[in-house]
Design a protein around this motif. Structure first.
Motif, PDB file in Angstrom:
ATOM      1  N   PRO B 226      49.807 -26.587 110.483  1.00  0.00           N
ATOM      2  CA  PRO B 226      50.454 -25.442 111.130  1.00  0.00           C
ATOM      3  C   PRO B 226      49.876 -24.106 110.655  1.00  0.00           C
ATOM      4  O   PRO B 226      49.591 -23.934 109.474  1.00  0.00           O
ATOM      5  N   ILE B 227      49.659 -23.171 111.588  1.00  0.00           N
ATOM      6  CA  ILE B 227      49.247 -21.802 111.273  1.00  0.00           C
ATOM      7  C   ILE B 227      50.381 -20.888 111.750  1.00  0.00           C
ATOM      8  O   ILE B 227      50.683 -20.871 112.945  1.00  0.00           O
ATOM      9  N   PRO B 228      51.020 -20.157 110.818  1.00  0.00           N
ATOM     10  CA  PRO B 228      52.196 -19.365 111.198  1.00  0.00           C
ATOM     11  C   PRO B 228      51.905 -18.352 112.305  1.00  0.00           C
ATOM     12  O   PRO B 228      50.815 -17.793 112.368  1.00  0.00           O
ATOM     13  N   ALA B 229      52.883 -18.171 113.177  1.00  0.00           N
ATOM     14  CA  ALA B 229      52.809 -17.129 114.208  1.00  0.00           C
ATOM     15  C   ALA B 229      53.947 -16.140 113.970  1.00  0.00           C
ATOM     16  O   ALA B 229      55.044 -16.548 113.584  1.00  0.00           O
ATOM     17  N   ASP B 230      53.674 -14.855 114.158  1.00  0.00           N
ATOM     18  CA  ASP B 230      54.729 -13.844 114.031  1.00  0.00           C
ATOM     19  C   ASP B 230      54.987 -13.233 115.411  1.00  0.00           C
ATOM     20  O   ASP B 230      54.566 -13.783 116.419  1.00  0.00           O
ATOM     21  N   GLU B 231      55.638 -12.059 115.435  1.00  0.00           N
ATOM     22  CA  GLU B 231      56.000 -11.475 116.729  1.00  0.00           C
ATOM     23  C   GLU B 231      54.778 -11.068 117.555  1.00  0.00           C
ATOM     24  O   GLU B 231      54.910 -10.739 118.725  1.00  0.00           O
ATOM     25  N   HIS B 232      53.566 -11.106 116.954  1.00  0.00           N
ATOM     26  CA  HIS B 232      52.345 -10.814 117.718  1.00  0.00           C
ATOM     27  C   HIS B 232      51.562 -12.078 118.042  1.00  0.00           C
ATOM     28  O   HIS B 232      50.469 -12.000 118.610  1.00  0.00           O
ATOM     29  N   GLY B 233      52.046 -13.246 117.657  1.00  0.00           N
ATOM     30  CA  GLY B 233      51.331 -14.489 117.910  1.00  0.00           C
ATOM     31  C   GLY B 233      50.720 -15.045 116.634  1.00  0.00           C
ATOM     32  O   GLY B 233      51.108 -14.665 115.524  1.00  0.00           O
ATOM     33  N   ILE B 234      49.765 -15.942 116.781  1.00  0.00           N
ATOM     34  CA  ILE B 234      49.198 -16.635 115.633  1.00  0.00           C
ATOM     35  C   ILE B 234      48.598 -15.641 114.639  1.00  0.00           C
ATOM     36  O   ILE B 234      47.913 -14.695 115.025  1.00  0.00           O
ATOM     37  N   GLN B 235      48.880 -15.855 113.337  1.00  0.00           N
ATOM     38  CA  GLN B 235      48.413 -14.937 112.285  1.00  0.00           C
ATOM     39  C   GLN B 235      47.047 -15.418 111.811  1.00  0.00           C
ATOM     40  O   GLN B 235      46.946 -16.259 110.907  1.00  0.00           O
ATOM     41  N   THR B 236      46.011 -14.828 112.391  1.00  0.00           N
ATOM     42  CA  THR B 236      44.653 -15.350 112.157  1.00  0.00           C
ATOM     43  C   THR B 236      44.236 -15.224 110.693  1.00  0.00           C
ATOM     44  O   THR B 236      43.333 -15.927 110.255  1.00  0.00           O
TER      45      THR B 236
END
Lengths: 485, 485
Positions: B226-236
């Motif tokens: 899993p790669i966390p996503a925040d209110e802007h989408g995936i956190q690269t």
């Protein structure tokens, strides 16, 4: 003057507008700017012109430019805070790679003057007008619910009709709740492989068997153990001390040799399944088309606990229908629904409804009856043509059923080279070896698909084939002689 | 007398004939005898009565009995050589097991008075009559070839229309030869997983993500990072030192939080894909429904070499259509066709033809435009209802798009117990946690699907939800107090 300005202006900021294009101007502006930011032509931190400026320069309305800017803002290409000028975001540059589209040549269909391919029904005989009416009627009967998710098992109306049809055509009594709709037989085997054989597990397959079905299992990473089949079908004596999670058979009409599996071997299969807690995958791929007597009773009727029955409508209705079904033992049903849901969710609705009506109105029964007669005649014509045209020794294999004939020419060995040389002459046929897992046991046999061919096509094809065999092996022999000299 | 004899006779040899049955008498005889041989009631070596004897005893025509005998001979149940009496084959007996059919209760759909499920379009709004006409017209345009095998890629006419539609609706220019028809998005991901991640390989997924898509990958035995996503989408930034053969993202409208992925993160994704020779799986699941501004340009337009674009018509047309598509980089196309051929061969034809016309006549464009307005209104109604009804703190997440809303209630944690208690009250909703791979980061957020609900249903649902929240957490608090005392 206006025009000149317009034209000149239209390439401002590397934006060239095409007013003939279907693409709205705002989108053209958005793309031209976005592309330059990604390619690095426009650098992070740079200022963009004001909407007024750009709209004037591009000779478009100001709202068109603001629309474009809003999209660029929404996607984070540019930043514009109250009052401050619009600025390009940092870190957008990516060297773009592109890849020429190509289509594998191997997938372009070749056309043959004599095409003896197997497994193709005669689509010219399909009652297309009737089918159109059913499709229309079906779509009229559809409620809003039918357009939603109608379930991984297939609609109950269709499963009920299949159950009734199986009873009246095969005397097979099965609960509609045990029937699971698939996208045809291949799809069924793909899911069955997922269901009962995890990777590194073994599956037993009668040999020869349809090479497509073999690949479906191999693609799933299971290892396949071939069990030889003779003119009576799978040789169950070879099952001694074999293990496996499943065994794949075509007992009603062995593919490709055409045998009906004798009752004693059927019993042996069932006993093997019990003793090894294995499943029997019974592929009943074309049992509708038996020209003398009735369809054979499936293995499933001997044991509904260990046999997974696979049926398809690709041959009895048409291949592009993509509807088949499996009859599953109860203990596999819940897992099946889970797998199907996360594989492709469900089958589409329109065909399910139309097929349901094709069955309900008994039109399928009538169509099959008609085609059975027709295919039977064509088989006769093929045999007659061989008798009249071919001088050497040959004999036909298997039960009087199906859409193809297996013929043995004991004098010769047919390999891929023979197949290719035939194709160059416009004859498409399949050596049985092509469908063998262990090569070398059926080299003298050829498969001739006749179901889709008109009498004339069959006669011409056989004439062509016979002269080709003569020529091909004739030259071989002389070559051999020359070498000896 | 005749009758009496008939009735008595009809149970001769354990055969009871039912003359009302749909099943022909010959088949009833064949089955009754075959079953007794399998069950061991009739033993191997035993003699069968002559056809004359049995026909007389059963009070049926002699040909009926001979037909039954012929089937038993064909299947090897009995042997009859010239003159000699008919004898039962050895080794037929099998103790038969049967298994009661059952249907997993878990698959029976529950009905809710307020159903906020996500991802369901309003099927009541679908132009069913128009679709009926198109289906009819499509089936009229079909040639015999269309009923045959029409190819694993999907019919060219449809792929061409999709390419044109992608251009006019998204400004995406793609060659129809790079488009591959699937049975929807789930099916696409299932095949992509087979295509690019062998077992024991890793795939990166934005988290939260649709749990169905997660299961589709897990079922293929790949391990998911899993790669966390925040209110802007995936956190690269989390991609640093990560490896993987592919990364799954929803950049146009992150599921379920609704973000549009900023351009800088898009660029970072592309760079990651290049540096790691990984593929980006871009799931564009509902980008049609953006209520302010235009659909977002796909990642694919930034790099057609590393991005696999996945689109579906399940939401813009209807779920039971089962048509989606992937746009594949050239180097994957041949392998894809092989996989598809041995997975489920191809998509059915009728829907492909009808959808092709739905696109060609621009009726899809019109339908989407209409639904976009409608869904936008419903979203407004949902927000208004929340503002008016809910006293506590809350705020909505994500871009103004899609068929559902993500709402945060900072005061509370929503778990499965809350979900169940809601369902008992007739409210169906989904905590965001349900779609989280790593739990615990989104506990205060709920998903409310509104696309399929009428304004009244939305208002009533929100009223019900608010009172339920109050009651549920109210009681919790008092219980906590009581425990303290």
């Amino acid at each position: 003057m206006d025009n000149a300005e317009g034209l000149e202006g239209e390439t401002m900021w590397g934006i060239h507008l095409d007013r003939q294009s279907e693409l709205p101007l705002r989108r053209q502006i958005y793309q031209a700017l976005g592309d330059q930011m990604i390619s690095g032509k426009l650098k992070g931190g740079e200022l963009l012109p004001s909407t007024r400026e750009l709209s004037k320069g591009l000779n478009v309305s100001r709202s068109t430019v603001s629309d474009a800017y809003e999209m660029l803002i929404a996607e984070g290409f540019i930043i514009s805070s109250q009052g401050a000028p619009t600025r390009i975001t940092e870190g957008l540059c990516v060297e773009k790679m592109t890849d020429p589209a190509y289509l594998a040549a191997s997938h372009i269909e070749r056309v043959f003057s004599s095409d003896f391919r197997t497994g193709l029904p005669d689509l010219r005989q399909f009652p297309r007008f009737l089918w159109q009416q059913l499709i229309t009627k079906a779509s009229e009967e559809m409620t809003p619910e039918h357009y939603g998710y109608t379930g991984a098992q297939g609609i109950p109306e269709l499963r009920k009709e299949i159950a009734l049809w199986l009873y009246r055509s095969r005397g097979l009594s099965v609960d509609a709740g045990d029937i699971f709709i698939t996208q045809g037989a291949t799809h069924a085997l793909h899911l069955i492989a997922e269901l009962i054989c995890g990777a590194r597990q073994e599956i037993l397959m009668e040999d020869p068997c349809h090479t497509g079905m073999l690949r479906t299992f191999l693609n799933k990473g299971v290892s396949v153990v071939p069990i030889p089949a003779d003119e009576h079908g799978i040789q169950t004596e070879w099952l001694k001390d074999k293990k496996g999670s499943a065994i794949y058979v075509t007992p009603s009409h062995q593919f490709p040799l055409g045998a009906i599996l004798p009752a004693s071997r059927r019993a042996a299969l069932i006993r093997f399944a019990h003793d090894n807690e294995a499943y029997i995958i019974e592929d009943d791929y074309d049992s509708e088309f038996r020209y003398c007597g009735e369809p054979i009773a499936p293995l499933y009727s001997m044991d509904s606990h260990r046999v997974i029955y696979v049926g398809t409508f690709s041959k009895s209705v048409y291949p592009a229908l993509r509807i088949g079904y499996v009859i599953l033992p109860g203990q596999l049903q819940e897992r099946w629904l889970h797998l199907r849901t996360y594989t492709d969710v469900q089958s589409p609705i329109a065909e399910q409804m139309a097929l349901m009506m094709f069955l309900r109105t008994r039109k399928l029964d009538r169509h099959i009856k008609r085609m059975r007669r027709l295919y039977g005649e064509r088989r006769g014509i093929l045999l007659k043509a061989l008798t009249e045209t071919y001088e050497g020794e040959w004999h036909a294999f298997g039960d009087e059923a199906g859409l193809h004939l297996a013929v043995e020419f004991p004098e010769f060995h047919f390999d891929d080279a023979f197949r290719k040389s035939g194709q160059e002459k416009g004859i498409n046929l399949t050596p049985v070896e092509y469908h063998c897992i262990e090569k070398g046991r059926h080299q003298s046999k050829l498969l001739l698909g006749y179901g889709h061919l008109e009498p004339e096509e069959i006669r011409n094809g056989i004439a062509l084939l016979c002269s080709h065999i003569k020529e091909y092996f004739g030259s071989e022999i002389t070559m051999a002689k020359e070498e000896l000299e």
